[in-house]
Design an enzyme around this catalytic site. Structure first.
Site, PDB file in Angstrom:
ATOM      1  N   SER A   1       0.807  -1.213   0.000  1.00  0.00           N
ATOM      2  CA  SER A   1       0.000   0.000   0.000  1.00  0.00           C
ATOM      3  C   SER A   1       0.843   1.268   0.000  1.00  0.00           C
ATOM      4  CB  SER A   1      -0.940   0.006   1.211  1.00  0.00           C
ATOM      5  OG  SER A   1      -1.813  -1.091   1.175  1.00  0.00           O
TER       6      SER A   1
ATOM      7  N   HIS B   1       0.906   4.594   4.514  1.00  0.00           N
ATOM      8  CA  HIS B   1       0.196   5.248   3.411  1.00  0.00           C
ATOM      9  C   HIS B   1       0.661   6.692   3.256  1.00  0.00           C
ATOM     10  CE1 HIS B   1      -3.530   2.399   3.111  1.00  0.00           C
ATOM     11  NE2 HIS B   1      -2.392   1.730   3.227  1.00  0.00           N
TER      12      HIS B   1
END
Length: 256
Positions: free
Chosen positions: A128, A179
């Site tokens: 991610s 992230h």
């Protein structure tokens, strides 16, 4: 740019890095979670992110979590994101720069996770951070390199970007720091890596491979026109359908 009109064989030829990363994601999922081979389980234990073990000198754990996932849905979602947003960037940057940005953004996410909690013993894994690094480059294009991305594609990027941030901060069991730092890493790497980039064009890929196949630099762009136009219409509907579907899933907070 984000609508795939290539055949499967063309996709493999045009975007070998994206194809290879997706293959690794799904292969490791099969070996670890389906077949559960002992060497694969050992690989998972040795490669999963763990800040405490990084502080003990196992620095490879800043890299290996990028290629590992927590199950089929996790691997599939990140692989789908790669297939959707990776090809255009692979062509624009070139193979070496693309894989470099992908890995560096993922490493940035893992370093950020380590900096925030260097002694934490919890485990984390997934691509991610690297995916958000790709978004970071696209966001930089939207803001500062508008000639590289059209208005329609800019809208798609911003919708996905906002949705991604929404899911990051509202879903449970998400490595928010990875992230955010992956996004920052991609954004920071964008200026030097986009210096010689040109806008994405499917014809560039087809012309290059046509030239390599037949030893000639000439090609007829109308050769694929009928298939391309037909595929573009369906692809756009599918893309927006996927976006709407993800929005509904995010609002229900049940994705993955």
């Amino acid at each position: 740019m984000f609508v795939r009109t290539e055949s499967f064989k063309e996709f493999l030829r045009f975007y070998p890095i994206v194809s290879g990363l997706v293959a690794i994601n799904l292969l490791l999922w099969l070996l670890i979670y389906v077949f559960q081979f002992s060497f694969a389980l050992d690989l998972l234990r040795a490669g999963v992110g763990n800040n405490y073990l990084v502080s003990q000198g196992e620095y490879w754990r800043l890299v290996t979590p990028i290629l590992l996932h927590g199950g089929f849905a996790h691997a599939l979602f990140n692989s789908f994101s790669l297939v959707l947003f990776g090809p255009a960037l692979e062509q624009m940057l070139g193979r070496v720069k693309f894989i470099s940005v992908y890995l560096l953004a993922g490493i940035a996410g893992n370093i950020g996770t380590y900096i925030v909690a260097p002694n934490a013993f919890y485990q984390h894994l997934g691509a991610s951070g690297a995916i958000f690094g790709i978004f970071g480059i696209y966001v930089f294009m939207v803001l500062f390199r508008k000639h590289l991305i059209g208005s329609a594609n800019s809208q798609i990027i911003m919708v996905i970007f906002i949705l991604g941030l929404f899911m990051t901060f509202t879903r449970p069991n998400i490595n928010v720091i990875a992230h955010v730092f992956g996004l920052i890493g991609g954004f920071a790497l964008a200026p030097p890596f986009l210096r010689k980039a040109k806008p994405f064009s499917i014809w560039v890929n087809r012309a290059k491979h046509e030239s390599n196949s037949h030893g000639s630099t000439g090609f007829n762009p109308n050769r694929w026109n009928r298939r391309s136009v037909r595929g573009r219409g369906y692809g756009k509907n599918i893309l927006w359908g996927v976006i709407i579907f993800l929005v509904l899933l995010a609002l229900a907070n049940n994705i993955l």
